[in-house]
Motif scaffolding. Sequence first.
Motif, mmCIF file in Angstrom:
data_model
loop_
_atom_site.group_PDB
_atom_site.id
_atom_site.type_symbol
_atom_site.label_atom_id
_atom_site.label_comp_id
_atom_site.label_asym_id
_atom_site.label_seq_id
_atom_site.Cartn_x
_atom_site.Cartn_y
_atom_site.Cartn_z
ATOM 1 N N ARG A 52 64.157 117.900 -4.546
ATOM 2 C CA ARG A 52 63.923 118.960 -3.976
ATOM 3 C C ARG A 52 62.798 118.665 -2.933
ATOM 4 N NH1 ARG A 52 64.689 122.775 -8.989
ATOM 5 N NH2 ARG A 52 63.046 121.405 -9.426
ATOM 6 N N GLN A 53 62.875 119.253 -1.679
ATOM 7 C CA GLN A 53 62.017 118.951 -0.617
ATOM 8 C C GLN A 53 60.486 119.580 -1.074
ATOM 9 O OE1 GLN A 53 62.468 121.514 2.762
ATOM 10 N NE2 GLN A 53 61.896 119.789 3.997
ATOM 11 N N SER A 54 60.807 120.685 -1.788
ATOM 12 C CA SER A 54 59.429 121.429 -2.202
ATOM 13 C C SER A 54 58.875 120.998 -3.535
ATOM 14 C CB SER A 54 59.858 122.958 -2.639
ATOM 15 O OG SER A 54 60.784 123.123 -3.536
ATOM 16 N N ILE B 252 70.374 120.084 -14.489
ATOM 17 C CA ILE B 252 70.090 119.993 -13.413
ATOM 18 C C ILE B 252 68.600 119.859 -12.764
ATOM 19 C CG2 ILE B 252 70.366 120.953 -10.934
ATOM 20 C CD1 ILE B 252 73.070 122.394 -11.726
ATOM 21 N N GLU B 253 67.899 120.707 -13.606
ATOM 22 C CA GLU B 253 66.257 120.617 -13.286
ATOM 23 C C GLU B 253 65.875 119.279 -13.811
ATOM 24 O OE1 GLU B 253 62.677 121.722 -12.083
ATOM 25 O OE2 GLU B 253 64.408 122.726 -11.905
ATOM 26 N N GLY C 208 64.210 112.543 -9.879
ATOM 27 C CA GLY C 208 64.457 112.185 -8.574
ATOM 28 C C GLY C 208 62.855 112.468 -7.886
ATOM 29 N N ALA C 209 62.283 113.821 -8.299
ATOM 30 C CA ALA C 209 60.967 114.084 -7.740
ATOM 31 C C ALA C 209 60.028 112.783 -7.987
ATOM 32 C CB ALA C 209 60.429 115.427 -8.032
ATOM 33 N N GLU C 210 60.007 112.741 -9.280
ATOM 34 C CA GLU C 210 59.134 111.585 -9.893
ATOM 35 C C GLU C 210 59.306 110.136 -8.894
ATOM 36 O OE1 GLU C 210 58.440 109.345 -14.060
ATOM 37 O OE2 GLU C 210 59.036 111.421 -14.059
ATOM 38 N N ARG C 211 60.265 109.647 -8.773
ATOM 39 C CA ARG C 211 60.787 108.675 -7.880
ATOM 40 C C ARG C 211 60.233 108.661 -6.387
ATOM 41 N NH1 ARG C 211 66.708 106.923 -8.367
ATOM 42 N NH2 ARG C 211 66.013 105.227 -7.470
#
Length: 340
Positions: free
Chosen positions: A86-88, A308-309, A315-318
């Motif tokens: 997520r962008q946010s 999903i979360e 993904g956000a961590e990467r």
Amino acid sequence: MPEISKTRVLTGITTTGTPHLGNYVGAIKPAIEASQDPNVQSFYFLADYHALIKCPDPKRVQASRLEIAATWLAMGLDTDNAIFYRQSDISEIPELTWMLSCVCAKGLMNRAHAYKAAVAENEEAENQDPDKGITMGLFGYPVLMAADILMFNANKVPVGRDQIQHIEMARDIAGRFNHLYKGQHFTLPEAVVDDKIQLLNGLDGRKMSKSYDNTIPLFVTEKKLQKLVRKIKTNSLEPGEPKDPDTCTLYQIYSAFASSEETASLREQYVNGIGWGAAKDQVFEYLNAHLSAPRERYNALMEDPAHIEAVLQKGAERAREEAAVTMDRLRAAVGLGRFV
């Protein structure tokens, strides 16, 4: 740091609506194919900051984020190879947006298509203020888009023709930053427009778009899908009369999903005068068979938002691992680095 020898491809989807057949054919399908290519480092993100520009409805934005994430996963996005976030969740993106805003010429933003269209609308309505109702989000969103792209030094950004200007703006902003701060801080991205990708028509024959309320959502029930296909606009030609497949929304939608042999077979049936009822039944049955397994996966994912979360957090961590390093380097370049 990820391998920089790989071609870096970045795609975002604004979280304001429910994914439909047009989204799948135009963006999701080619992106998923790219996510499975080991020679490509793909970045796919939910553009939820962008959503705030045109959708002040928090429930709609929240629901859309979940629906779109579930759609990408149900359709087979390879989240081991691709970075999906997520962008946010990437706090460095608004920070980079501000840095880029400080080097971006206002005149460049004045030329943005969306802003010019909004001004033209005000002038046509004879509003005294040409900027009536125009937010800074709408005015400056090409800078946010540039930050999305430049943060990860994307080489290629697949876009529709209407978005080419934003990639050119990102190149201008990156070039200005590189010049001012004397270094190759950013890769200049390239727009990728695939003319083979179709823009699907909707129920009324216009481009399929939520703004026209003419879409066929990807994962409606079988019964609802049949009902929507039956609503697709056709002409008044009777069964037995030859029909032109190249001007028919039904045929266009079918050909976007079917093989070349299957498409050729339907084309022959059009020439031989297939009735519209039979053509609609054939298109419905094909779509339903094609979407049946993904629909089951989608429904299961929607019942399990925690999964999903977890995928998005991974993904956000990467993404943040790379973004943090990039921003440390950029802070130092502009004079905002640590003293020791």
